[in-house]
Each structure stands twice: as C-alpha cells, then as structure tokens.
Design a protein around this motif. Structure first.
Motif, PDB file in Angstrom:
ATOM      1  N   HIS A  93       1.112  -1.281   0.237  1.00 45.75           N
ATOM      2  CA  HIS A  93       0.148  -0.016   0.452  1.00 45.75           C
ATOM      3  C   HIS A  93       0.886   0.812   0.291  1.00 45.75           C
ATOM      4  O   HIS A  93       0.338   2.682  -0.589  1.00 45.75           O
ATOM      5  CB  HIS A  93      -1.273  -0.032   0.948  1.00 45.75           C
ATOM      6  CG  HIS A  93      -1.638  -1.129   1.310  1.00 45.75           C
ATOM      7  ND1 HIS A  93      -3.113  -1.018   1.888  1.00 45.75           N
ATOM      8  CD2 HIS A  93      -2.819  -1.382  -0.098  1.00 45.75           C
ATOM      9  CE1 HIS A  93      -3.768  -1.874   1.438  1.00 45.75           C
ATOM     10  NE2 HIS A  93      -3.627  -2.027   0.697  1.00 45.75           N
ATOM     11  N   ARG A  94       1.840   0.903   0.662  1.00 45.41           N
ATOM     12  CA  ARG A  94       3.070   2.050   0.744  1.00 45.41           C
ATOM     13  C   ARG A  94       3.389   2.811  -0.731  1.00 45.41           C
ATOM     14  O   ARG A  94       3.159   4.085  -1.025  1.00 45.41           O
ATOM     15  CB  ARG A  94       4.412   1.752   1.454  1.00 45.41           C
ATOM     16  CG  ARG A  94       4.868   3.553   1.996  1.00 45.41           C
ATOM     17  CD  ARG A  94       6.164   2.911   2.592  1.00 45.41           C
ATOM     18  NE  ARG A  94       7.171   2.850   1.998  1.00 45.41           N
ATOM     19  CZ  ARG A  94       7.726   2.778   1.373  1.00 45.41           C
ATOM     20  NH1 ARG A  94       8.263   4.345   0.884  1.00 45.41           N
ATOM     21  NH2 ARG A  94       9.184   1.995   0.358  1.00 45.41           N
ATOM     22  N   ARG A  95       3.502   1.603  -1.640  1.00 43.77           N
ATOM     23  CA  ARG A  95       4.426   1.582  -2.739  1.00 43.77           C
ATOM     24  C   ARG A  95       2.667   1.935  -3.724  1.00 43.77           C
ATOM     25  O   ARG A  95       3.553   3.218  -4.343  1.00 43.77           O
ATOM     26  CB  ARG A  95       5.231   0.452  -3.288  1.00 43.77           C
ATOM     27  CG  ARG A  95       6.283   0.189  -2.383  1.00 43.77           C
ATOM     28  CD  ARG A  95       6.859  -1.189  -2.887  1.00 43.77           C
ATOM     29  NE  ARG A  95       8.341  -1.093  -2.774  1.00 43.77           N
ATOM     30  CZ  ARG A  95       9.183  -0.913  -2.692  1.00 43.77           C
ATOM     31  NH1 ARG A  95       9.446  -0.664  -3.599  1.00 43.77           N
ATOM     32  NH2 ARG A  95      10.607  -1.110  -2.039  1.00 43.77           N
ATOM     33  N   GLU A  96       1.845   1.861  -3.341  1.00 39.56           N
ATOM     34  CA  GLU A  96       0.810   1.876  -4.613  1.00 39.56           C
ATOM     35  C   GLU A  96       0.230   3.321  -4.208  1.00 39.56           C
ATOM     36  O   GLU A  96      -0.100   3.498  -5.412  1.00 39.56           O
ATOM     37  CB  GLU A  96       0.250   0.877  -4.376  1.00 39.56           C
ATOM     38  CG  GLU A  96      -1.393   1.428  -5.135  1.00 39.56           C
ATOM     39  CD  GLU A  96      -2.332  -0.226  -4.589  1.00 39.56           C
ATOM     40  OE1 GLU A  96      -3.302   0.553  -3.511  1.00 39.56           O
ATOM     41  OE2 GLU A  96      -2.960  -1.010  -4.998  1.00 39.56           O
ATOM     42  N   GLU A  97       0.783   3.545  -2.593  1.00 39.73           N
ATOM     43  CA  GLU A  97      -0.535   4.877  -2.488  1.00 39.73           C
ATOM     44  C   GLU A  97      -1.033   5.347  -3.274  1.00 39.73           C
ATOM     45  O   GLU A  97      -1.680   5.044  -3.965  1.00 39.73           O
ATOM     46  CB  GLU A  97       0.811   6.139  -2.952  1.00 39.73           C
ATOM     47  CG  GLU A  97       2.273   6.232  -2.748  1.00 39.73           C
ATOM     48  CD  GLU A  97       3.000   7.160  -3.870  1.00 39.73           C
ATOM     49  OE1 GLU A  97       2.017   8.000  -4.576  1.00 39.73           O
ATOM     50  OE2 GLU A  97       3.923   7.836  -2.541  1.00 39.73           O
TER      51      GLU A  97
ATOM     52  N   ASP B 186      -2.706  14.705   4.553  1.00 42.40           N
ATOM     53  CA  ASP B 186      -3.076  14.019   3.931  1.00 42.40           C
ATOM     54  C   ASP B 186      -4.430  14.357   4.072  1.00 42.40           C
ATOM     55  O   ASP B 186      -4.817  13.478   4.477  1.00 42.40           O
ATOM     56  CB  ASP B 186      -2.550  13.703   3.261  1.00 42.40           C
ATOM     57  CG  ASP B 186      -0.681  13.677   3.080  1.00 42.40           C
ATOM     58  OD1 ASP B 186      -0.528  14.870   2.629  1.00 42.40           O
ATOM     59  OD2 ASP B 186      -0.098  13.079   3.574  1.00 42.40           O
TER      60      ASP B 186
ATOM     61  N   THR C 170      -0.452  13.952  -3.593  1.00 45.53           N
ATOM     62  CA  THR C 170       1.040  12.761  -3.202  1.00 45.53           C
ATOM     63  C   THR C 170       1.210  11.692  -3.734  1.00 45.53           C
ATOM     64  O   THR C 170       2.078  11.505  -3.719  1.00 45.53           O
ATOM     65  CB  THR C 170       1.114  12.357  -1.469  1.00 45.53           C
ATOM     66  OG1 THR C 170      -0.326  11.412  -1.485  1.00 45.53           O
ATOM     67  CG2 THR C 170       0.383  13.496  -0.799  1.00 45.53           C
ATOM     68  N   ASN C 171       0.222  11.265  -4.388  1.00 49.38           N
ATOM     69  CA  ASN C 171       0.883  10.133  -6.025  1.00 49.38           C
ATOM     70  C   ASN C 171       0.908  10.451  -6.965  1.00 49.38           C
ATOM     71  O   ASN C 171      -0.265  11.254  -7.901  1.00 49.38           O
ATOM     72  CB  ASN C 171      -0.918   9.181  -6.215  1.00 49.38           C
ATOM     73  CG  ASN C 171      -0.199   7.790  -6.780  1.00 49.38           C
ATOM     74  OD1 ASN C 171       0.937   7.933  -7.445  1.00 49.38           O
ATOM     75  ND2 ASN C 171      -0.988   7.392  -6.085  1.00 49.38           N
TER      76      ASN C 171
ATOM     77  N   GLN D  87       0.963   7.702   4.336  1.00 55.15           N
ATOM     78  CA  GLN D  87       0.805   6.446   3.585  1.00 55.15           C
ATOM     79  C   GLN D  87       1.721   4.773   5.058  1.00 55.15           C
ATOM     80  O   GLN D  87       2.106   3.879   3.741  1.00 55.15           O
ATOM     81  CB  GLN D  87       2.029   6.584   2.320  1.00 55.15           C
ATOM     82  CG  GLN D  87       1.374   7.315   1.464  1.00 55.15           C
ATOM     83  CD  GLN D  87       0.310   7.768   0.245  1.00 55.15           C
ATOM     84  OE1 GLN D  87      -0.455   6.655   0.889  1.00 55.15           O
ATOM     85  NE2 GLN D  87      -0.074   8.146  -0.150  1.00 55.15           N
ATOM     86  N   ASP D  88       2.042   5.107   5.803  1.00 52.22           N
ATOM     87  CA  ASP D  88       2.441   4.754   6.075  1.00 52.22           C
ATOM     88  C   ASP D  88       1.912   4.881   8.225  1.00 52.22           C
ATOM     89  O   ASP D  88       3.677   5.365   8.531  1.00 52.22           O
ATOM     90  CB  ASP D  88       4.136   3.882   6.371  1.00 52.22           C
ATOM     91  CG  ASP D  88       4.850   3.669   7.230  1.00 52.22           C
ATOM     92  OD1 ASP D  88       3.798   2.291   8.018  1.00 52.22           O
ATOM     93  OD2 ASP D  88       5.964   3.294   7.640  1.00 52.22           O
TER      94      ASP D  88
END
Length: 665
Positions: free
Chosen positions: A239-243, A288, A302-303, A337-338
């Motif tokens: 999920h952090r990488r996907e955002e 956010d 942010t993505n 994101q985390d």
C-alpha cells in the motif's frame, strides 16, 4: 499512548527507576506482584525470548520444505537419469520389474501398467523412493500440526508469565472485582477483558457493534505476536508503494519557546501566562486528505501516478463538506502512506468517512524542520491549530449552517496527543473554561473563545468520538526495554535518531547542542524521549512529563472513546493498563476507565501491536482478505484487520448514539 506523572529526578537511571516504581507500587496495589525472576531462572528463557520460538520453528519448517524440494527432488532426477541408462535403448527393450533395486533401495514406477512393456521411444521414468514421498508429506503435516500446538502453548505460557511480570494476575484469575469488568460474562473467545465507563449509552454502542465483545479470531498460523507482523508489514509496504491519492495541504503553525508552567495544581495545560508564541518556532505541518475536498484547486495529490490522481475526482464524487471526517494521528516515524497501515483509510472511504492524516512536525518525508521544535508524541497546540484550519477553511463553520461530524483516531505513539488533547478540551468544556491564549485564535488576532452569544463551548475543539489503537499509557516509562521489547526497541532507536535528529542536526544544534548530543547517546527509545525534552519546549524530562504525560488528566475525558489493547503486544505492555497511578490515588488505569463516563477498553487475546489479523473462522490457518474499496474496477484484495473493522463500526454507532447532541458537533 497514555501515561502517569513521575517525581524522580531526570538523571535517575531509567531501568532502575522503572524497577523501583514497580516494586514500590506492589505493596500498595490491590494487584499482587508475583516473582517473575523465579520462573525465568527455572525456564532459562524469559517470557519474551520464548515467544520467538514459534518463529524459529516456522523458519525450520520452511528450511525443511526447501531441503525436500531441492535435495530430494535433485536426487530423484539423478535416479531417473541413471535408470534410463540402466533400461537401455529401444532396441534393447526389456520388461521392467515391478520393483527396481538400486543402491540397496527399492523404487517403484508411478504407473506400473505403463511399464509392463517398454515403448519404442526413449523413456524417462519418474520413479519415487518407495514410501519416501508419503513419509515426507506426513512429516510436513506433523510439523504444521506441531507448530500450531506449540504456538498456542507458548502464547498461553507467555501470557501467564506476562501476567506475573505485569501485575495482572487477577486479570486472568478473576478474583478481584475492582479490576474485572461486570460485562466479562458476555465476551467472546477472542476478547480477554472488556472495561467500560458509567454512561448507559455505552451499552447501546456495544449492541450496535457486537464484534467488540466477540474479539478477533486470529489465524492459527499467525497467532504469534511476532508472526502477525509478517503479512501485515507486507501488505503495508504494498500500500505504501501503491499510494492513496491524497490531497496534501501545508499549514503554518506556531508555538512558544518555553512551555514550562509554574502551576502546581495539576492543570499546567490551562496556564499560558508564561508561554509567548515566537516566530522562531513557526513551522509547516502537512495534512493529507482523502478523498480530496476540491480537485480543481492548486493543491496537488501526493500520488504522482496520473491515473490515480485523475481518478481522485471520481473517488470524491459521493462526498461533500458535511461528510464525517476522521483525523488520524500516525505512529512513530509514520505518515499518511504508512500510519502504520492505511487499510483503515480504505475502509473509512467505503463507509463514507473522509480521512485527514495529520503529519506531525518531522513526520513528512523529505521535509526538514524549519524550527527547533518537535515532539515524538505530538503537540496539542499544533493539533488545535490544524483543527481550526480544517473547521474554518476547508469545511466551513456552524455560522454557515454546516455541521460536519469530526472524529479523532490515534495509532500507537499517536494516541498520546489524542488523550492529552481530549483531556484538555473536555475539561474546558465541562468547566466552561475559556483559553484566552489559544495559539489558533491568537494568530488570527482573536484572543477569546467566546462567541457573540456568550457560549463558551462553541470555540473549543469537539469530536463525536475517538479511537485509540494500542496505547502505552504512561509515556514516562512506556518505551523502556522492559515493556517495549527486543528487537523493536533496538531497531527503532537508531531510526528515530536519523529521522528527527540527524537530518535536522544543524537547526537543532543552534538551539541546544547539549540536547542533540544527549539524544544521539541514547541507547533506548525512553532515553531518547527524555533527552529530547528541550525540543518539545520544556527544560527537562520531569517538566516534559508533568505537562504532556497523557495519563495526568485522562479522567477528564468525556468524549466517547474506544481503546484497543492486546495481551501479546510486544511494544506496549498490557501491564501498563493495570499499573497504579500515584496521581490518581494509586488507582490503576483500568479502574479509572470504569469510573469514566464514556470510555470503553477492549483487551484482546491476540493482535500484537496494531495488526489484529482476522481469520474467516476460529479454525482458519491463514488471515482472511476483503475487497479493496479503492479498486472497484479491479479484483484487488487486502488483509482483514479486526481493529479496522470495529473502529469504523464504532464511529458509525457513536454517530448514531451521540451525533444528534450539539455538544459533540
């Protein structure tokens, strides 16, 4: 994380201080301390070391399976090749016996009928060592069965030993009516204890959210406190990488250099006479927002993925300015994101809640501090300024006829500022106290919370309900290695040094070089927080905890609050909940909860620190998955967390039960 007041000198050795307070409190506490060292000397391992044994056993299973696949599989291939030469060419056809003997071992064909006569083509026969495959399968099944039983045994054993170590023997034995809740007869298999306040409306909430009393149903293969992290961290990284396509908004906040109060009456948070805001402490905090308020403004998501960013307007289509909002306070070093774990934001979106993640000072990736001010647990005054910005600039005030329900959600270390803030604001509201020196109002030239109708309550931040996930209670000792265990304390200590001190070393040294040196010398997280007190606005750690320890005034909370703790939490020891508080007449925090108005505490048997993995049934081996609400056009799934599920259900129930009261809006 909650916590209590300490009077010891800040130079006292942390481990000794914790041990002395632990021993001294045992005599005055209604909870009897058992001799934990006696058990560890008998077993040669402490309770926490033993909880790692299931992990080691799992690794053993994986290595065994790998050995079976590579070594045994390789041997089988070699035997096939050697047997093909033994059988010869098609011209040298022969009848293959039912059993072939090689190297004093017997091999049988997988299909004896196909081997009764040989074909005219070159043939490779897949042979297996007679009985070896069945034996290996049985061994693997036995290993799996063993690890399930072993895992359950170790979890039970460490729970009892933790009980002895953390003054909660009556928590399991149920021979102390002052500690055990009267509602425990109704709880399910995944819940160990349920504590609740005096408000009868809490029963209505429990009725609307029955899963609270059932507790989580942990998957059998991931019931261990350490193993719960494995799938959860993998999901978190995906999920952090996907955002999530957040709308990021930067807000300037201010503060004062010295927050130390001269008040000795237990209400230092009400005294701002000595606190003068300074431009030197001005900095930027990012929030956010998802789904975004307005996709046509100048704020960027942010993505950086254009497809995700362009779809944000679609995701926002069912939301408006009256949609309920959850303010999230992330954990240690975490951000939107985390948090850790943003699966709850996805759940919130599916149920019509807008999420606003408050990235505290020093928590926004790639953004260095502009002022020598940060607090690992968060700053109440910063949060208040964020609240009024959202209320007045993004949502619109009640004077515009807009009543948007607000909720406050703390995770791990982010629970500390939530408790401190609610304690302050609820006290002000209940006692009609005006804070004439609020930073948020002062910056706009307004020095009073009183509105035109002389209603003192309208200018005090208000929330319908709050949720606290795995709080640690007393911040003056929660991060000691005794409770924040190996290896997590050792892993996170250098990480917080890097995140908050090393990358901001210049501006921090210009303010207080000695404090920088002390933080870098810290060997534990607790030593780090003690040394960082000057950067939070206090002269030393004693003053820091006197002003900011969330357990100091938690009894003033009247906002409906749901708290989740787990017995097997490796970072926030469950014993903290049952520790006597000097400030509260040696009452335990569990007793304070039962004397509160609207607080519910659910203590689960499993869950570790935040994951609370859920299985499909009590006999599930693996965690269950649910559809990811952000991917309606794709079949994407995510882990099912019991904590996320009950949190959102609790917010919905609280809105139904308390939402029609002006006090909560």
């Amino acid at each position: 994380m909650f916590q209590s007041i300490i009077n010891q000198n800040c130079t006292t050795n942390l481990k000794d201080r914790h041990y002395e307070s632990f021993i001294s409190s045992s005599s005055s506490s209604p909870l009897h301390h058992l001799d934990f060292e006696k058990y560890t000397s008998m077993l040669l391992f402490d309770d926490y070391t033993m909880s790692f044994l299931p992990v080691i056993a799992y690794i053993g299973i994986l290595l065994y399976v790998l050995y079976f696949i590579l070594i045994q599989g390789g041997k089988m291939i070699l035997r096939v090749v050697s047997l093909s030469s033994l059988l010869g060419t098609p011209q040298q056809q022969r009848v293959v016996p039912e059993v072939v003997t090689t190297n004093n071992k017997k091999y049988s064909p997988l299909s004896s009928s196909s081997l009764s006569t040989m074909t005219n083509s070159s043939t490779l026969f897949l042979l297996s060592e007679e009985g070896s495959t069945k034996t290996s399968k049985k061994k693997i099944l036995l290993w799996i069965f063993f690890i399930i039983i072993f895992n359950d045994f170790i979890s039970s054993l460490t729970a009892v030993m933790d009980d002895n170590n953390n003054t909660v023997s009556t928590f399991f034995i149920n021979n102390n009516n002052d500690v055990m809740s009267s509602s425990n007869s109704k709880i399910g298999g995944g819940l160990k204890q349920l504590l609740k306040g005096t408000d009868p409306m809490l029963n209505e909430i429990l009725k609307r959210v029955p899963s609270i009393e059932k507790g989580p149903s942990a998957p059998l293969l991931f019931g261990n406190r350490h193993l719960q992290f494995v799938p959860w961290l993998i999901q978190n990284e995906i999920h952090r990488r996907e955002e999530i396509p957040f709308q990021r908004i930067s807000i300037e906040v201010t503060g004062c250099e010295d927050k130390t109060s001269s008040r000795e009456d237990g209400f230092p948070f009400l005294d701002h006479n000595t606190c003068v805001p300074s431009s030197r402490m001005n900095d930027i905090i990012t929030i956010d927002v998802f789904p975004p308020f307005d996709d046509d403004d100048d704020n960027n998501t942010t993505n950086n993925n254009e497809d995700s960013a362009s779809s944000s307007s679609i995701l926002s289509s069912k939301f408006n300015r009256t949609s309920p909002i959850i303010f999230f306070m992330p954990g240690l070093r975490c951000y939107s994101q985390d948090m850790p774990g943003n699966m709850i934001i996805r759940r919130a979106y599916a149920d019509g809640f807008r999420s606003i993640v408050v990235n505290r000072r020093g928590h926004t990736p790639g953004m260095k501090l502009k002022a020598p001010r940060w607090n690992l647990f968060g700053d109440v005054e910063d949060l208040e300024q964020i609240y009024w910005y959202v209320r007045e600039e993004l949502v619109g005030g009640s004077d515009e006829g807009i009543t948007t329900p607000f909720f406050l959600h703390g995770i791990s270390s982010g629970t500390s500022v939530v408790v401190s803030a609610l304690s302050k604001w609820d006290y002000q509201r209940e006692h009609h106290h005006r804070d004439d020196y609020s930073y948020a109002r002062r910056r706009n030239g307004i020095t009073s919370f009183v509105d035109n109708n002389n209603n003192n309550n309208t200018k005090i931040p208000s929330f319908v309900a709050s949720v606290l996930i795995t709080p640690g209670y007393d911040t003056s000792k929660v991060l000691l290695p005794k409770g924040f265990r190996f290896p997590y304390n050792d892993i996170l200590t250098p990480m917080v040094k890097q995140s908050f001190v090393k990358q901001n070393e210049k501006i921090l040294r210009d303010f207080n070089s000695d404090a920088v040196d002390a933080t870098l010398r810290a060997t534990t997280l607790q030593e780090f927080v003690d040394a960082a007190a000057p950067f939070a606005g206090y002269t030393n750690s004693s003053e820091y905890y006197r002003h900011t320890n969330p357990t100091n005034n938690l009894h003033y909370i009247t906002t409906p609050t749901f708290v989740l703790n787990s017995i097997d939490d490796p970072c926030c020891d469950i014993g903290n909940l049952y520790e006597p508080s000097i400030r509260h007449g040696n009452k335990t925090y569990a007793q304070i909860v039962e004397e509160s108005q609207r607080v519910i505490v659910a203590v689960t048997k499993t869950g570790s620190h935040c994951p609370f993995l859920q299985g499909d049934s009590p006999f599930s081996l693996l965690p269950s998955f649910i559809r990811d609400p952000l991917h309606t056009n794709k079949r994407r799934y995510m882990l099912n967390s019991w904590a996320d599920e009950v949190s959102i259900d609790y917010y919905k129930a609280a809105l139904e039960v308390y939402g029609d009261s002006p006090r909560f809006l």
